[in-house]
Motif scaffolding. Structure first.
Motif, PDB file in Angstrom:
ATOM      1  N   LEU A   1      -0.542  38.982 116.266  1.00 45.85           N
ATOM      2  CA  LEU A   1       0.547  39.549 115.079  1.00 45.85           C
ATOM      3  C   LEU A   1       1.632  38.318 114.826  1.00 45.85           C
ATOM      4  CD1 LEU A   1       1.237  42.364 113.657  1.00 45.85           C
ATOM      5  CD2 LEU A   1       2.702  42.532 115.656  1.00 45.85           C
ATOM      6  N   PRO A   2       1.825  38.271 113.947  1.00 54.26           N
ATOM      7  CA  PRO A   2       2.915  37.259 113.175  1.00 54.26           C
ATOM      8  C   PRO A   2       4.281  37.822 114.092  1.00 54.26           C
ATOM      9  CG  PRO A   2       1.966  37.907 111.215  1.00 54.26           C
ATOM     10  CD  PRO A   2       1.350  38.695 112.605  1.00 54.26           C
ATOM     11  N   ALA A   3       5.164  36.718 114.488  1.00 56.82           N
ATOM     12  CA  ALA A   3       6.551  36.773 115.105  1.00 56.82           C
ATOM     13  C   ALA A   3       7.338  37.814 114.202  1.00 56.82           C
ATOM     14  CB  ALA A   3       7.048  35.673 115.567  1.00 56.82           C
TER      15      ALA A   3
ATOM     16  N   ALA B   1      10.005  42.927 113.287  1.00 55.99           N
ATOM     17  CA  ALA B   1      10.326  44.077 112.505  1.00 55.99           C
ATOM     18  C   ALA B   1       9.811  45.373 113.236  1.00 55.99           C
ATOM     19  CB  ALA B   1       9.351  43.847 111.326  1.00 55.99           C
ATOM     20  N   ALA B   2       8.660  45.304 113.748  1.00 56.58           N
ATOM     21  CA  ALA B   2       8.129  46.717 114.789  1.00 56.58           C
ATOM     22  C   ALA B   2       9.065  46.937 115.834  1.00 56.58           C
ATOM     23  CB  ALA B   2       6.747  46.354 115.253  1.00 56.58           C
TER      24      ALA B   2
ATOM     25  N   ALA C   1       9.659  51.720 112.209  1.00 54.18           N
ATOM     26  CA  ALA C   1       9.441  50.451 111.643  1.00 54.18           C
ATOM     27  C   ALA C   1       8.210  49.763 112.247  1.00 54.18           C
ATOM     28  CB  ALA C   1      10.549  49.432 111.945  1.00 54.18           C
ATOM     29  N   GLY C   2       7.956  50.530 113.591  1.00 52.24           N
ATOM     30  CA  GLY C   2       6.654  50.062 114.098  1.00 52.24           C
ATOM     31  C   GLY C   2       5.477  50.621 113.561  1.00 52.24           C
ATOM     32  N   TYR C   3       5.540  51.791 113.327  1.00 52.58           N
ATOM     33  CA  TYR C   3       4.550  52.240 112.713  1.00 52.58           C
ATOM     34  C   TYR C   3       4.153  51.887 111.095  1.00 52.58           C
ATOM     35  CZ  TYR C   3       3.179  55.889 116.317  1.00 52.58           C
ATOM     36  OH  TYR C   3       2.982  56.423 117.521  1.00 52.58           O
ATOM     37  N   ALA C   4       5.267  51.475 110.552  1.00 51.80           N
ATOM     38  CA  ALA C   4       5.230  50.872 109.179  1.00 51.80           C
ATOM     39  C   ALA C   4       4.451  49.606 109.191  1.00 51.80           C
ATOM     40  CB  ALA C   4       6.576  50.581 108.635  1.00 51.80           C
ATOM     41  N   VAL C   5       4.599  48.808 110.142  1.00 47.51           N
ATOM     42  CA  VAL C   5       3.910  47.473 110.516  1.00 47.51           C
ATOM     43  C   VAL C   5       2.556  47.880 110.683  1.00 47.51           C
ATOM     44  CG1 VAL C   5       3.577  45.461 111.641  1.00 47.51           C
ATOM     45  CG2 VAL C   5       6.008  46.228 111.190  1.00 47.51           C
TER      46      VAL C   5
ATOM     47  N   ALA D   1       0.134  50.849 120.478  1.00 46.91           N
ATOM     48  CA  ALA D   1       1.088  49.924 121.248  1.00 46.91           C
ATOM     49  C   ALA D   1       2.425  50.563 120.990  1.00 46.91           C
ATOM     50  CB  ALA D   1       1.063  48.648 120.943  1.00 46.91           C
ATOM     51  N   VAL D   2       2.627  50.972 119.765  1.00 44.69           N
ATOM     52  CA  VAL D   2       4.065  51.663 119.277  1.00 44.69           C
ATOM     53  C   VAL D   2       4.189  53.054 119.881  1.00 44.69           C
ATOM     54  CG1 VAL D   2       5.245  52.578 117.268  1.00 44.69           C
ATOM     55  CG2 VAL D   2       4.268  50.255 117.038  1.00 44.69           C
ATOM     56  N   GLY D   3       3.093  53.724 119.918  1.00 49.12           N
ATOM     57  CA  GLY D   3       3.158  55.170 120.382  1.00 49.12           C
ATOM     58  C   GLY D   3       3.465  55.022 121.890  1.00 49.12           C
ATOM     59  N   SER D   4       2.771  54.223 122.521  1.00 46.86           N
ATOM     60  CA  SER D   4       2.842  54.224 124.052  1.00 46.86           C
ATOM     61  C   SER D   4       4.076  53.560 124.495  1.00 46.86           C
ATOM     62  CB  SER D   4       1.684  53.442 124.924  1.00 46.86           C
ATOM     63  OG  SER D   4       1.731  52.099 124.121  1.00 46.86           O
TER      64      SER D   4
END
Length: 558
Positions: A441-443, A448-449, A455-459, A503-506
């Motif tokens: 994943l780009p930095a 942003a996530a 924002a994490g789910y948007a990414v 990863a965002v959810g956990s």
């Protein structure tokens, strides 16, 4: 029947016959000012997307309401005591309704924040007026029951806000959550004039405007510090606000100690019962508002419920609040407020402790028990504290008493959202960085996530959308080798999108558990302090002055 109630509460020789109808109007007024905050939690995602709000913008949309609300209550409560408590209520409802119309028409972050500030100023008139009018209208023998219903309304509003907002968002935009306040405020104005008897403290004397203005300065600076420091860093703005808050508080205390008629006699805080009740209110709402802040996010973002679904799933909290209120009405006269308040705070601690069990595999069922326990705790703890705080003030200072109670509530709530919200964000960001270690994943995307769970789910959705685009291009490619490369890239991006979503959810679930642990420790420690401060039944505590010791009231009410 008269269209406007003109007989002052102070002139009535008997209890006001329509006092329970008057209480309904006061509870309706309370309902909309609490719902104005809780409804925003589910409207925030749509507002953020429509207006392009940054995280800082969204924070001030939320807290633009809080600063004037908390800062102005004490001074406006004193003004209402002197001139007209009902007048303060009606004027506050008109200002609140006007701010709601402004919010409905707003089309930028700046105008939404301004509208919320106007609504906060209106709420600062309404909130202490509801309590002071309640205390002036009801005889002492019924006041605890009336305050219990008032408190239950506040608990209902915490859960009803997301439900009402969710129902509106099914078919309307986020601005509709502002407009719903207007007819309710109009109904409350009519009800106040027709059903609520006018009341004022005719012998209060000159208002201590110096102390009132100092209270505005130090409380506003303190709330600004609470918001700015944890969320945006301890830069020059936050440090300056902290210095102003400390200096303003010191000046306020010194002024009030020397003033012959202070806006707030700070010596009252030497009373253990009074100090303990205010501390209990502040700590409890620190936990409640902080938990509510991240629970609604988890239900919406991690579990995927829409705004209406989130509101419906908060209903166990509202039902439990009413059950807890009924229980405290039964227990407090029998065991004393010390034990009901302590039990309520212990219940709130237990609810937060249950939330430490939340993980990536948790479903809504895992949230039901914490919501029910938290609702019972709210019902148990808050009305005895409010009754004790109001009982510490003579009839001439009921507005000030209501303002003190409500300022403790608002400061605790602001601190809960700021501190627990900041801890949640830091914990989520760190856990997501660890979960994404070694990924391609780009930095910039990871950064942003890390901003928020939304924002994490948007990414993750962005990666998924790109994967679908590549898959479509592969299906249309004439060159078999190019099609194969595109399909491989699409599969890689699709897998990356799923890993990012997981990863965002956990990470957020872990952050909820970690933040709840800290909240439970804070509230648990506070419970012990409050238990030590509150006197037992045999030692009295905060009691109301006998009628013959009260300042006399005049009939010139408005």
């Amino acid at each position: 029947m008269r269209l406007v109630m003109t007989e002052p509460a102070e002139r009535m020789e008997r209890p006001y016959a329509r006092r329970w109808w008057a209480l309904l109007v006061l509870c309706l007024s309370l309902l909309i000012i609490v719902m104005a905050n809780t409804a925003l939690t589910v409207a925030a995602p749509d507002m953020t997307e429509d207006l392009g709000l940054s995280s800082a913008d969204l924070q001030w949309v939320i807290d633009g309401y809080t600063v004037p609300y908390a800062a102005l209550m004490l001074l406006l409560g004193a003004i209402g005591d002197k001139y007209s408590r009902r007048g303060a209520l009606v004027l506050g409802l008109l200002v609140f309704g006007g701010g709601s119309v402004f919010g409905f028409l707003a089309d930028s972050a700046t105008t939404v924040v301004a509208a919320r500030a106007v609504m906060g100023a209106g709420a600062a008139m309404i909130m202490p007026a509801t309590l002071s009018l309640l205390a002036a209208t009801f005889p002492r023998a019924e006041r605890a029951k009336a305050i219990t219903l008032w408190t239950a309304t506040a608990g209902l509003a915490i859960a009803a806000g997301p439900l009402v907002a969710g129902a509106l968002l099914e078919h309307h935009g986020w601005s509709s959550t502002f407009l719903i306040n207007v007819p309710v405020a109009a109904l409350a104005v009519v009800g106040a004039l027709a059903l609520v008897p006018p009341s004022r403290a005719g012998h209060r004397g000159r208002i201590d405007y110096g102390g009132g203005l100092l209270s505005v300065v130090w409380i506003a600076a303190l709330v600004y510090t609470i918001i700015e420091g944890p969320h945006f860093g301890w830069g020059a703005k936050a440090v300056t606000a902290a210095v102003v808050a400390a200096a303003g508080f010191a000046a306020f205390v010194a002024w009030e100690l020397r003033h012959p008629r202070p806006v707030l006699d700070v010596r009252r805080f030497a009373d253990r019962g009074f100090a303990g009740s205010n501390l209990a209110v502040a700590l409890f709402f620190l936990a409640v508002f902080g938990a509510f802040y991240y629970l609604t996010q988890h239900l919406q973002f991690v579990l995927g419920h829409d705004a209406l679904g989130t509101g419906l799933r908060m209903l166990p909290l509202a039902g439990a609040v009413f059950a807890g209120s009924a229980l405290t009405g039964y227990l407090t006269p029998r065991v004393g407020m010390k034990w009901t308040v302590t039990a309520g705070m212990a219940g709130g601690t237990a609810a937060l402790a249950l939330l430490t069990l939340i993980d990536a595999g948790s479903s809504y069922g895992d949230f039901v028990a914490p919501l029910v326990v938290l609702g019972l705790a709210i019902g148990l703890a808050l009305s005895p504290c409010t009754d004790a705080i109001m009982g510490a003030f003579p009839e001439s200072e009921l507005g000030v008493g209501g303002a003190v109670n409500d300022t403790s509530l608002e400061l605790g709530g602001s601190l809960g959202i700021a501190v627990l919200g900041s801890l949640l964000a830091t914990s989520y960001s760190g856990r997501l960085e660890d979960a994404a270690a070694g990924s391609t994943l780009p930095a910039s995307a990871l950064e942003a996530a890390q901003d928020s769970v939304g924002a994490g789910y948007a990414v993750a959705r962005g990666l998924g959308d790109r994967a679908r685009q590549l898959a479509e291009q592969a299906g249309q490619a004439g060159d078999p080798q190019q099609a194969e490369r595109l399909r491989a890239q699409a599969e890689q991006l699709g897998a990356g999108a799923r890993r990012m979503a997981d990863a965002v959810g956990s990470s957020f679930a872990d952050a909820v558990a970690h933040t709840s642990l800290v909240g439970a420790v804070v509230l648990g420690a506070g419970t012990l302090v409050v238990a030590l401060l509150l006197p037992g039944r045999d030692r009295g505590g905060v009691t109301e002055e006998p009628a013959e010791e009260r300042e006399p009231e005049t009939a010139g009410a408005r």
